[in-house]
Motif scaffolding. Structure first.
Motif, mmCIF file in Angstrom:
data_model
loop_
_atom_site.group_PDB
_atom_site.id
_atom_site.type_symbol
_atom_site.label_atom_id
_atom_site.label_comp_id
_atom_site.label_asym_id
_atom_site.label_seq_id
_atom_site.Cartn_x
_atom_site.Cartn_y
_atom_site.Cartn_z
ATOM 1 N N SER A 145 31.910 25.750 45.249
ATOM 2 C CA SER A 145 33.195 25.517 44.604
ATOM 3 C C SER A 145 33.132 26.077 43.191
ATOM 4 C CB SER A 145 33.524 24.018 44.559
ATOM 5 O OG SER A 145 32.532 23.324 43.821
ATOM 6 N N GLY A 146 34.294 26.237 42.581
ATOM 7 C CA GLY A 146 34.334 26.775 41.233
ATOM 8 C C GLY A 146 35.707 27.311 40.903
ATOM 9 N N ARG A 147 35.828 27.883 39.705
ATOM 10 C CA ARG A 147 37.108 28.419 39.264
ATOM 11 C C ARG A 147 37.505 29.643 40.098
ATOM 12 N NH1 ARG A 147 37.339 30.157 33.525
ATOM 13 N NH2 ARG A 147 39.477 29.392 33.425
ATOM 14 N N GLU A 148 38.788 29.817 40.313
ATOM 15 C CA GLU A 148 39.303 30.937 41.097
ATOM 16 C C GLU A 148 39.892 32.028 40.203
ATOM 17 O OE1 GLU A 148 39.114 31.383 44.306
ATOM 18 O OE2 GLU A 148 38.195 29.449 44.787
ATOM 19 N N LEU A 149 39.809 31.851 38.881
ATOM 20 C CA LEU A 149 40.526 32.755 37.977
ATOM 21 C C LEU A 149 40.123 34.208 38.160
ATOM 22 C CD1 LEU A 149 41.510 32.113 34.332
ATOM 23 C CD2 LEU A 149 40.428 34.273 34.908
ATOM 24 N N LEU A 150 38.826 34.481 38.209
ATOM 25 C CA LEU A 150 38.366 35.863 38.317
ATOM 26 C C LEU A 150 38.876 36.499 39.599
ATOM 27 C CD1 LEU A 150 36.687 38.219 37.250
ATOM 28 C CD2 LEU A 150 34.689 37.218 38.388
ATOM 29 N N ALA A 151 38.699 35.815 40.720
ATOM 30 C CA ALA A 151 39.133 36.376 42.006
ATOM 31 C C ALA A 151 40.640 36.602 42.020
ATOM 32 C CB ALA A 151 38.726 35.441 43.147
ATOM 33 N N GLU A 152 41.400 35.628 41.541
ATOM 34 C CA GLU A 152 42.860 35.757 41.550
ATOM 35 C C GLU A 152 43.333 36.889 40.661
ATOM 36 O OE1 GLU A 152 44.217 31.899 40.469
ATOM 37 O OE2 GLU A 152 43.799 31.015 42.438
ATOM 38 N N ALA A 153 42.720 37.032 39.479
ATOM 39 C CA ALA A 153 43.122 38.100 38.562
ATOM 40 C C ALA A 153 42.811 39.472 39.158
ATOM 41 C CB ALA A 153 42.416 37.929 37.222
ATOM 42 N N LEU A 154 41.666 39.609 39.793
ATOM 43 C CA LEU A 154 41.312 40.884 40.407
ATOM 44 C C LEU A 154 42.271 41.222 41.537
ATOM 45 C CD1 LEU A 154 37.410 40.554 40.469
ATOM 46 C CD2 LEU A 154 38.749 42.145 39.084
ATOM 47 N N ARG A 155 42.598 40.244 42.357
ATOM 48 C CA ARG A 155 43.528 40.501 43.460
ATOM 49 C C ARG A 155 44.903 40.890 42.948
ATOM 50 N NH1 ARG A 155 40.983 35.359 46.189
ATOM 51 N NH2 ARG A 155 39.488 36.326 47.630
#
Length: 261
Positions: A145-155
């Protein structure tokens, strides 16, 4: 009269196995060290997904690690590291961990935040050429589990993102022995090295569970050393009164401890 800071213990809250080298360096300063782990790192029950991705590394334009634990798990299961890979890390601790496996600025491309006082997904994003990554694949190696910010921003920028879990974080069980230990630690002012907001929240949960007379107030008077602004913000929200924010990495935490001698 000025308080003798040297008499204070340095409380290390990482898993004991991961804190040994840091503990040796703190003891070399003449400081007394106590271990009180606030998080444990556990292996996954099934590493199939991670191992599958390790066989496809050359298909990724970037491999990002969210923590040193992610790097350890990655290399634990890796047989051969392909050449010409590009890596991204959040902070100095992860850069140093990569170096333990022979991956450094001389052997690979390693992207990381330039602001050592704020090392996270947001500042890492500022270092990435998102136009170049558009339409390409990025692998993020992380915990369960963890923050989704990086993945969401890249997508959002048209990047194909694959996230794979490499380990899991576990809240240690509070038993009679460590209940007594924690109560003892709260009876004096100590320097607590906190490297995770989740760990800090666990500490607060433990103290509340102890139901000590004035326990929460005693906890909030402890001195915290934190290597990230987000942890500082968490500590402020939880009512801690004495917080030292350092730059990223163990070296800067040690410098801050040295300054208190």
């Amino acid at each position: 009269m000025q308080k003798n800071l040297v008499a204070n213990k340095v409380i290390l809250t990482r898993p004991v196995a991961q804190a040994q080298d840091f503990a040796r360096q703190v003891k070399a300063m003449g400081r007394d060290v106590a271990h009180f782990p606030l998080l444990e790192i556990a292996a996954l029950d099934d590493n199939t997904a991670l191992i599958t991705q390790l066989g496809q590394l050359q298909g990724y334009a970037l491999i990002a690690f969210v923590s040193p634990n992610a790097i350890d798990a990655f290399f634990r299961h890796l047989t051969t590291l392909p050449e010409n890979l590009t890596f991204a890390v959040m902070g100095e601790g992860s850069r140093a961990k990569l170096a333990e496996y022979g991956v450094n600025d001389q052997t690979a491309t390693i992207l990381r935040p330039r602001n050592a006082l704020k090392t996270d997904s947001e500042t890492l994003l500022a270092e990435l050429d998102l136009d170049v990554l558009r339409g390409q694949k990025v692998l993020i190696v992380r915990g369960e589990s963890g923050r989704e910010l990086l993945a969401e921003a890249l997508r959002t920028h048209g990047v194909e993102v694959v996230q794979v879990a490499a380990y899991r974080r576990v809240k240690p069980v509070l038993n009679d022995e460590n209940e007594k230990h924690l109560a003892q630690l709260l009876e004096s002012d100590n320097d607590w090295v906190i490297t995770s907001s989740e760990a800090l929240r666990n500490l607060c949960d433990y103290v509340e569970a102890l139901n000590l007379n004035g326990g929460v107030a005693k906890m909030q008077r402890q001195h915290l050393l934190v290597p990230h602004s987000r942890i500082e913000e968490t500590a402020q929200t939880l009512g801690f009164l004495h917080i030292t924010l350092t730059a990223s990495g163990d070296e800067q935490l040690l410098v801050a401890l040295q300054s208190r001698l």
